[in-house]
Design an enzyme around this catalytic site. Structure first.
Site, PDB file in Angstrom:
ATOM      1  N   CYS A   1     101.140 -17.800  48.364  1.00  8.98           N
ATOM      2  CA  CYS A   1     101.308 -18.378  49.522  1.00  8.98           C
ATOM      3  C   CYS A   1     102.186 -19.224  49.973  1.00  8.98           C
ATOM      4  O   CYS A   1     102.752 -19.456  52.292  1.00  8.98           O
ATOM      5  CB  CYS A   1     100.463 -19.338  49.664  1.00  8.98           C
ATOM      6  SG  CYS A   1     100.404 -20.381  48.697  1.00  8.98           S
TER       7      CYS A   1
ATOM      8  N   HIS B   1      97.929 -24.454  47.767  1.00  6.03           N
ATOM      9  CA  HIS B   1      98.184 -23.832  48.516  1.00  6.03           C
ATOM     10  C   HIS B   1      98.075 -24.133  49.660  1.00  6.03           C
ATOM     11  O   HIS B   1      98.001 -24.998  50.093  1.00  6.03           O
ATOM     12  CB  HIS B   1      96.492 -23.426  48.261  1.00  6.03           C
ATOM     13  CG  HIS B   1      96.018 -21.939  48.694  1.00  6.03           C
ATOM     14  ND1 HIS B   1      96.321 -20.480  48.209  1.00  6.03           N
ATOM     15  CD2 HIS B   1      95.375 -21.847  49.766  1.00  6.03           C
ATOM     16  CE1 HIS B   1      96.634 -19.842  49.030  1.00  6.03           C
ATOM     17  NE2 HIS B   1      95.734 -20.303  50.329  1.00  6.03           N
TER      18      HIS B   1
ATOM     19  N   HIS C   1      96.507 -17.000  55.197  1.00  6.56           N
ATOM     20  CA  HIS C   1      97.275 -17.092  54.132  1.00  6.56           C
ATOM     21  C   HIS C   1      96.990 -15.796  53.100  1.00  6.56           C
ATOM     22  O   HIS C   1      96.257 -15.214  53.482  1.00  6.56           O
ATOM     23  CB  HIS C   1      96.492 -18.315  53.546  1.00  6.56           C
ATOM     24  CG  HIS C   1      95.024 -18.262  53.216  1.00  6.56           C
ATOM     25  ND1 HIS C   1      94.375 -18.571  51.583  1.00  6.56           N
ATOM     26  CD2 HIS C   1      94.559 -17.821  53.993  1.00  6.56           C
ATOM     27  CE1 HIS C   1      92.891 -18.343  51.924  1.00  6.56           C
ATOM     28  NE2 HIS C   1      93.161 -17.867  53.255  1.00  6.56           N
TER      29      HIS C   1
END
Length: 163
Positions: free
Chosen positions: A69, A122, A134
Site C-alpha cells: 500500500c 494501511h 489502494h
C-alpha cells in the site's frame, strides 16, 4: 466472478467521473455531449489507476509484479504528481497535513489502522465520491474501495494532504 465484474464496473464509473470532472465544474455537462467516435482522454490519475488495477499485493513490493500500500501511494504520487513521498505509511502520515473526513479532495492520502500489516498501518489515495484506490491485501491486490465498507469505517485513522 460476479464480485470481479462489480469491481470492474465500479472502476469504469469512477474513472469516467474523474475524467469528466477534470473538464468541467458540472461533471455531467461533457458526459452528455460525449461522442463515441472521439477517443477517451483520461486524466493522469485515471490512467495510473487503470494501469495498476488488479496488480498483486506484495509486502515491500514496488513493481507491477507486486506492490504494497505505501509503495503504491509513493509510486502514484511520483508518477502522477511528480512529488516524493516517504517509504512507509508512518512517514507519509508525518509528511502530510491532517484533513477532516468531510473535507477530503481527490489526491488526499487515507490512512487506516491494520491488524494484517506488521507496521499496523494501511493507506490509499482518495478518488472522490467516498472511494479510494489502494493495494488492499494478498487476496485482492490493487483495487478501488468505498470508505463506507465496514472494515474501513472501523479502521479509519485519518487523512493527509501534501502542501
Amino acid at each position: 466472478m460476479r464480485e470481479k465484474t462489480k469491481e470492474i464496473i465500479m472502476l469504469i464509473i469512477v474513472l469516467l467521473l474523474l475524467t469528466v470532472s477534470a473538464f468541467s465544474q458540472n461533471q455531467f455537462n461533457d458526459y452528455t455531449k460525449f461522442k463515441e467516435s472521439e477517443p477517451l482522454n483520461l486524466t493522469p490519475l485515471s490512467s495510473f489507476v487503470m494501469g495498476w488495477y488488479g496488480v498483486k499485493y506484495k509486502l515491500g513490493g514496488s513493481t507491477k509484479r507486486g506492490i504494497d500500500c505505501s509503495q503504491f501511494t509513493k509510486r502514484l504520487f511520483w508518477d502522477v504528481y511528480g512529488r516524493k513521498l516517504g517509504n512507509n505509511c508512518a512517514e507519509q502520515w508525518k509528511q502530510t497535513i491532517r484533513v477532516e473526513r468531510d473535507s477530503l479532495k481527490v489526491g488526499d492520502i487515507i490512512f487506516f489502522r491494520s491488524r494484517q500489516s506488521s507496521s499496523g498501518w494501511h493507506c490509499g489515495l482518495y478518488l472522490g465520491n467516498d472511494t479510494f484506490v489502494h493495494a488492499a491485501n494478498k487476496k485482492e491486490g490493487v483495487k478501488i474501495s468505498s470508505l463506507f465498507e465496514p472494515r474501513y469505517i472501523r479502521a479509519y485513522k485519518g487523512a493527509g494532504r501534501l502542501d
